[in-house]
Design a protein around this motif. Structure first.
Motif, PDB file in Angstrom:
ATOM      1  N   ARG A   7       1.381   4.766  -2.753  1.00  8.20           N
ATOM      2  CA  ARG A   7       0.940   4.235  -1.463  1.00  8.20           C
ATOM      3  C   ARG A   7       0.092   2.980  -1.699  1.00  8.20           C
ATOM      4  O   ARG A   7      -0.438   2.750  -2.780  1.00  8.20           O
ATOM      5  N   ARG A   8      -0.046   2.172  -0.675  1.00  6.95           N
ATOM      6  CA  ARG A   8      -0.767   0.909  -0.798  1.00  6.95           C
ATOM      7  C   ARG A   8      -2.255   1.067  -0.490  1.00  6.95           C
ATOM      8  O   ARG A   8      -3.082   0.335  -1.021  1.00  6.95           O
ATOM      9  N   PHE A   9      -2.584   1.983   0.410  1.00  5.67           N
ATOM     10  CA  PHE A   9      -3.963   2.118   0.852  1.00  5.67           C
ATOM     11  C   PHE A   9      -4.376   3.585   0.905  1.00  5.67           C
ATOM     12  O   PHE A   9      -3.532   4.479   0.973  1.00  5.67           O
ATOM     13  N   LYS A  68      -7.963  -0.169  -0.869  1.00  6.34           N
ATOM     14  CA  LYS A  68      -6.738  -0.323  -1.631  1.00  6.34           C
ATOM     15  C   LYS A  68      -6.590   0.846  -2.596  1.00  6.34           C
ATOM     16  O   LYS A  68      -7.560   1.294  -3.195  1.00  6.34           O
ATOM     17  N   TYR A  69      -5.372   1.324  -2.745  1.00  3.51           N
ATOM     18  CA  TYR A  69      -5.106   2.474  -3.616  1.00  3.51           C
ATOM     19  C   TYR A  69      -5.331   2.079  -5.073  1.00  3.51           C
ATOM     20  O   TYR A  69      -4.799   1.062  -5.538  1.00  3.51           O
ATOM     21  N   ASP A  72      -2.601   2.512  -9.149  1.00  4.08           N
ATOM     22  CA  ASP A  72      -1.421   1.668  -9.037  1.00  4.08           C
ATOM     23  C   ASP A  72      -0.673   1.662 -10.370  1.00  4.08           C
ATOM     24  O   ASP A  72      -1.031   2.349 -11.320  1.00  4.08           O
ATOM     25  N   ARG A  82       4.026  -5.276  -7.321  1.00  2.48           N
ATOM     26  CA  ARG A  82       4.830  -5.671  -6.158  1.00  2.48           C
ATOM     27  C   ARG A  82       6.320  -5.590  -6.469  1.00  2.48           C
ATOM     28  O   ARG A  82       7.104  -5.005  -5.710  1.00  2.48           O
ATOM     29  N   GLN A  85       7.485  -1.961  -6.946  1.00  2.00           N
ATOM     30  CA  GLN A  85       7.611  -1.264  -5.661  1.00  2.00           C
ATOM     31  C   GLN A  85       8.870  -1.702  -4.925  1.00  2.00           C
ATOM     32  O   GLN A  85       9.593  -0.872  -4.352  1.00  2.00           O
ATOM     33  N   CYS A 415      -1.235  -7.236   9.138  1.00  2.00           N
ATOM     34  CA  CYS A 415      -0.755  -6.158   8.249  1.00  2.00           C
ATOM     35  C   CYS A 415       0.691  -6.398   7.819  1.00  2.00           C
ATOM     36  O   CYS A 415       1.225  -5.668   6.994  1.00  2.00           O
TER      37      CYS A 415
END
Length: 500
Positions: A7-9, A68-69, A72, A82, A85, A415
């Motif tokens: 997840r991103r956040f 932010k997660y 990563d 990036r 993903q 967003c």
């Protein structure tokens, strides 16, 4: 099933502050907040969080924050998180990656490397609070010369022109890509400010018909809702060849955003993707473009200027020249940071050039060919503040289009998920439960405040330069200096280095 995409956040909930009121549950269109089985305790799931911050901003006790997660992918300068993903997303779906808003890559932002001049001693500055300052812009062809009677009356027949009270217009954002409330907010603000808003390629909704005197209507390759009444209920007509976020390809409105109203406006089936072809199938040469421009002028009895919107690409100067020679009254150049509701990610992030370089090159080409007066230049593509506008005019623009800035003024939190149709702020969505969150009466005043503030700043900057008119600033590159730029960049921009 294994989820290969982190997840991103992460949503952090302070349990001591949370009163389980359910405000976040009601506000999140991504369903990141929900009630536990007991129906009383609010829990959260971070997988779908896009960091729109609506839950954080509206939480009555300040119990939420978004981070932010941290877990990563491992660091890799080439195979960045990036790209990993995006590979996983395509491995799951087998589809083209779509993104919204403008190019987020760390390419040079030339506005930040251009400095403005200021008056000192021999060239006194002007106080805009006490002396007149002219920021009106006139778009359209200018006659080669004026013939005037002895009494001062002009004998020259003027071509159709548009007068703007500010050199700032609202760029194309169609009904469908943004909500009716968002487009209405722009229309209301434009009318009161004495400027224009662009309907985009989705047509002019009947509810906004009264705003035709401050509208720019588009003729795109899809020809959505293009008819005689539509063309004539406008200030000028714009042929959209390309846009900065996706040069060389057509428009795309995902079917998730095509509800009954959008379906009726665009005359397409409800729930289907609205696809504009990549080319106009009646334009394959400058002569074809001339024919379409002539046809549009015939349809509007020659009373409306006709604009051609092109994306900033490598040969943009030659293209702008061709558009001018084809009879365009206005040429709009959209840089690669221009926003969009939906574009293929690879196109958005890798195609096109910066508006600063494109604008300077096009203005100089038109001057070199002696046809600059035939056409007005409008720059577009990520204008963030008033000094960006001033620099663009000094590089040769007659006026500038802005889009992301007024959306941010309305509440957009960037967003970059406009293509999903789940905008929590009621802007880039067609869901009735979300669109009602944006009140046009409030939103248009915020947009007006933004433009009025920029207008004041533009006058202050011009006054500091010793300039009291936009006309004296246009193309006046002596008022600009570069810093940290190469000789080639300075050459294209047509400016000197700081210190010269």
């Amino acid at each position: 099933m294994i989820n290969y995409i982190p997840r991103r956040f992460t949503i952090i909930r302070d349990k001591e502050r949370c009163i389980n009121c359910g405000c976040c549950v009601r506000q999140c269109s991504n369903e990141c907040h929900y009630f536990d089985d007991d129906g009383k305790t609010v829990l959260c799931s971070s997988e779908n969080c896009v960091a729109c911050h609506r839950c954080v901003d509206l939480c009555p006790t300040g119990a939420l924050r978004i981070e932010k997660y941290v877990c990563d992918y491992r660091d890799n300068a080439n195979w960045t998180p990036r790209y990993q993903q995006e590979i996983c997303r395509q491995a799951e779906t087998g589809s083209v990656l779509l993104s919204a808003m403008g190019n987020p890559q760390p390419y040079p932002i030339y506005w930040d490397k251009i400095l403005l001049n200021a008056s000192q001693v021999t060239n006194p500055s002007i106080d805009p609070l006490r002396e007149p300052m002219e920021i009106r812009a006139i778009l359209g062809q200018k006659p080669e010369k004026l013939e005037v009677e002895k009494k001062g009356k002009s004998l020259t027949k003027m071509p159709p022109q548009v007068i703007l009270e500010t050199p700032i217009m609202f760029s194309a954002m169609s009904f469908g890509s943004i909500s009716m409330n968002a487009q209405k907010s722009l229309a209301m603000a434009a009318k009161k400010l004495g400027t224009l808003f662009n309907t985009g390629e989705g047509g002019l909704h009947p509810e906004l018909a009264e705003y035709g005197d401050c509208a720019v209507v588009q003729v795109a390759s899809g020809r959505f809702e293009v008819h005689k009444e539509y063309l004539n209920n406008s200030k000028f007509v714009e042929i959209k060849i390309g846009q900065g976020a996706k040069p060389g390809i057509g428009g795309h409105l995902p079917g998730e955003k095509v509800n009954v109203e959008v379906s009726n406006a665009r005359m397409i089936p409800e729930g289907s993707d609205a696809i504009s072809p990549a080319p106009h199938h009646d334009i394959y040469s400058i002569e074809d473009l001339r024919q379409l421009i002539w046809s549009l002028k015939q349809a509007t009895q020659g009373k409306k200027p006709v604009s051609v919107k092109i994306a900033a690409v490598h040969n943009v100067a030659a293209i702008a020249s061709g558009c001018a020679r084809a009879g365009a009254d206005i040429v709009v150049i959209d840089g690669f940071r221009g926003g969009t509701g939906a574009a293929p990610t690879r196109i958005r992030d890798n195609v096109g050039i910066p508006i600063e370089l494109a604008l300077a090159a096009a203005d100089q080409r038109l001057r070199d060919e002696g046809i600059r007066s035939r056409v007005s230049l409008v720059a577009a593509g990520s204008f963030r503040c008033s000094s960006d506008i001033v620099k663009a005019i000094a590089l040769g623009a007659d006026a500038c289009y802005i889009a992301s800035a007024p959306l941010i003024a309305m509440g957009c939190h960037m967003c970059q998920t406009c293509n999903t149709g789940k905008c929590n702020w009621g802007i880039a969505t067609q869901r009735p439960d979300l669109t009602r969150r944006l009140n046009p009466e409030i939103a248009h005043k915020r947009v007006m405040n933004l433009i009025n503030a920029w207008n004041h700043e533009i006058k202050e900057i011009m006054g500091g330069m010793g300039i009291n008119s936009i006309d004296s600033l246009r193309g006046n590159r002596m008022m600009l200096r570069g810093i940290g730029l190469s000789e080639k960049e300075l050459e294209i921009l047509g400016i000197k280095h700081a210190g010269e």
